[in-house]
Design an enzyme around this catalytic site. Structure first.
Site, PDB file in Angstrom:
ATOM      1  N   CYS A  30     -23.466 -27.131 -23.651  1.00 51.83           N
ATOM      2  CA  CYS A  30     -21.998 -26.901 -23.218  1.00 51.83           C
ATOM      3  C   CYS A  30     -21.388 -26.950 -24.771  1.00 51.83           C
ATOM      4  O   CYS A  30     -22.078 -27.016 -25.717  1.00 51.83           O
ATOM      5  CB  CYS A  30     -21.496 -27.421 -22.380  1.00 51.83           C
ATOM      6  N   ASP A  73     -17.400 -35.721 -18.982  1.00 50.62           N
ATOM      7  CA  ASP A  73     -16.209 -35.678 -18.487  1.00 50.62           C
ATOM      8  C   ASP A  73     -15.738 -36.969 -17.828  1.00 50.62           C
ATOM      9  O   ASP A  73     -14.399 -36.947 -17.805  1.00 50.62           O
ATOM     10  CB  ASP A  73     -15.951 -34.399 -17.490  1.00 50.62           C
TER      11      ASP A  73
HETATM   12  C1  RUB Z   1     -17.170 -28.899 -20.956  1.00 48.44           C
HETATM   13  C2  RUB Z   1     -18.057 -30.179 -21.057  1.00 48.44           C
HETATM   14  C3  RUB Z   1     -17.953 -30.917 -22.066  1.00 48.44           C
HETATM   15  C4  RUB Z   1     -17.042 -32.316 -21.709  1.00 48.44           C
HETATM   16  C5  RUB Z   1     -16.876 -33.159 -23.099  1.00 48.44           C
HETATM   17  O1  RUB Z   1     -17.290 -28.354 -19.620  1.00 48.44           O
HETATM   18  O2  RUB Z   1     -18.910 -30.702 -20.199  1.00 48.44           O
HETATM   19  O3  RUB Z   1     -19.164 -31.687 -22.541  1.00 48.44           O
HETATM   20  O4  RUB Z   1     -15.871 -32.028 -21.111  1.00 48.44           O
HETATM   21  O5  RUB Z   1     -16.041 -32.322 -24.039  1.00 48.44           O
HETATM   22  P1  RUB Z   1     -16.022 -27.176 -19.395  1.00 48.44           P
HETATM   23  P2  RUB Z   1     -15.140 -32.999 -25.117  1.00 48.44           P
HETATM   24  O6  RUB Z   1     -16.329 -26.172 -20.366  1.00 48.44           O
HETATM   25  O7  RUB Z   1     -16.174 -26.869 -17.922  1.00 48.44           O
HETATM   26  O8  RUB Z   1     -14.710 -27.744 -19.566  1.00 48.44           O
HETATM   27  O9  RUB Z   1     -16.021 -33.725 -25.875  1.00 48.44           O
HETATM   28  O10 RUB Z   1     -14.662 -31.864 -25.784  1.00 48.44           O
HETATM   29  O11 RUB Z   1     -14.197 -33.775 -24.376  1.00 48.44           O
END
Ligand code: RUB
Length: 282
Positions: free
Chosen positions: A109, A179
């Site tokens: 992701c 998340d």
């Molecule tokens: C994004 C996702 C990321 C976390 C952490 O999912 O799973 O790994 O949100 O991201 P989506 P960060 O694209 O559905 O939002 O480190 O930027 O907080």
């Protein structure tokens, strides 16, 4: 202002603004503008609640806005925004120490926390390493990660999600974001769990990059169901009478997690358990 809020909500729901950290920052910014013009009354609370509900898995927005709802000051918003920025710098500092020359690291992701680690390891510590990037169906956030890494001069291998376990044996570690961090484990983009299982199978460590605002202290995080239309050819499937399931996140249990890279250090399960007992304070 209404329009600005609606626009931000739309961008969050459509994933134009994505990743727990970016969602929290953009939510705080739009609410700051609203509070500056109209104060912290019911309109502010309604807007805050809409932003919290927009993506129900990530808990950063909830944790940050809980503080703002209580303090009701612009200063509290500014303080949190400063914290989010500083915490990312410390997380990157801690995480980049794990990256050694010639390593191959798999990620999934698009996580700004993971990207900040890679950026520091490459641009500040001048390490040479490669990253295996999964495409991340159904919305291909892996493409965003791939583009950013290539721009940083980091070589990548871009693969389909189902090839993740196949390539895990070539990876020195799995490094992903989060998340929500819960007693049961880590909630991150769907597909993280099978990658962690594969990592365990081949003996590669699994690191989670997440600042403490990701801890689900109040147990509010829910796995988000995304629209059927995100999955290719839903009509073809509908013709057969089959149903579509499209959860956006999965839970990786603690037994598959080596450690969490936070702004306060690289923390194991026991240290995370202590944090989980507390509350989000800055
Ligand atoms: C994004 C996702 C990321 C976390 C952490 O999912 O799973 O790994 O949100 O991201 P989506 P960060 O694209 O559905 O939002 O480190 O930027 O907080």
């Amino acid at each position: 202002m209404e329009k600005k809020l609606e626009k931000t909500l739309k961008k969050i729901k459509s994933l134009e603004i994505q990743g727990a950290q970016e969602i929290a920052i953009e939510s705080l910014k739009v609410l700051r503008e609203l509070a500056e013009k109209k104060g912290f009354d019911s309109e502010f609370i309604n807007a805050a609640n809409k932003l919290i509900k927009a993506r129900p898995t990530g808990v950063s927005v909830y944790n940050c806005l809980k503080i703002v709802k209580k303090e009701k000051t612009l200063e509290s918003i500014d303080r949190i925004l400063r914290y989010l920025e500083k915490a990312q710098e410390w997380l990157a500092y801690n995480g980049s120490k794990l990256i050694k020359n010639d390593m191959i690291i798999m990620t999934h992701c698009h996580s700004s926390s993971v990207l900040n680690i890679f950026r520091r390891a490459k641009e500040v510590e001048h390490k040479n390493f490669k990253v295996i990037v999964t495409e991340t169906r159904p919305n291909l956030q892996g493409l965003k990660t791939a583009r950013e890494l290539v721009k940083m001069g980091i070589p990548i291998y871009y693969i389909v999600d189902s090839a993740g376990p196949f390539f895990m044996a070539a990876a020195d570690m799995l490094l992903v974001g989060a998340d929500a961090i819960r007693n049961e484990g880590i909630l991150n983009k769907i597909g993280t769990y099978p990658l962690a299982l594969a990592a365990r199978e081949v003996g590669s460590p699994v690191y989670i990059a997440a600042t403490k605002d990701k801890i689900d202290y109040d147990l509010v995080s829910k796995i988000e169901d995304r629209p059927d239309r995100e999955i290719a050819n839903p009509r073809e499937l509908e013709k057969t009478g089959g149903e579509i399931e499209n959860p956006a996140f999965d839970l990786t249990p603690w037994k598959l997690v080596t450690a969490v890279i936070t702004e306060s250090g690289i923390l194991g399960r026991k240290e995370m358990d202590v944090l989980l007992e507390g509350k989000f304070e800055i």
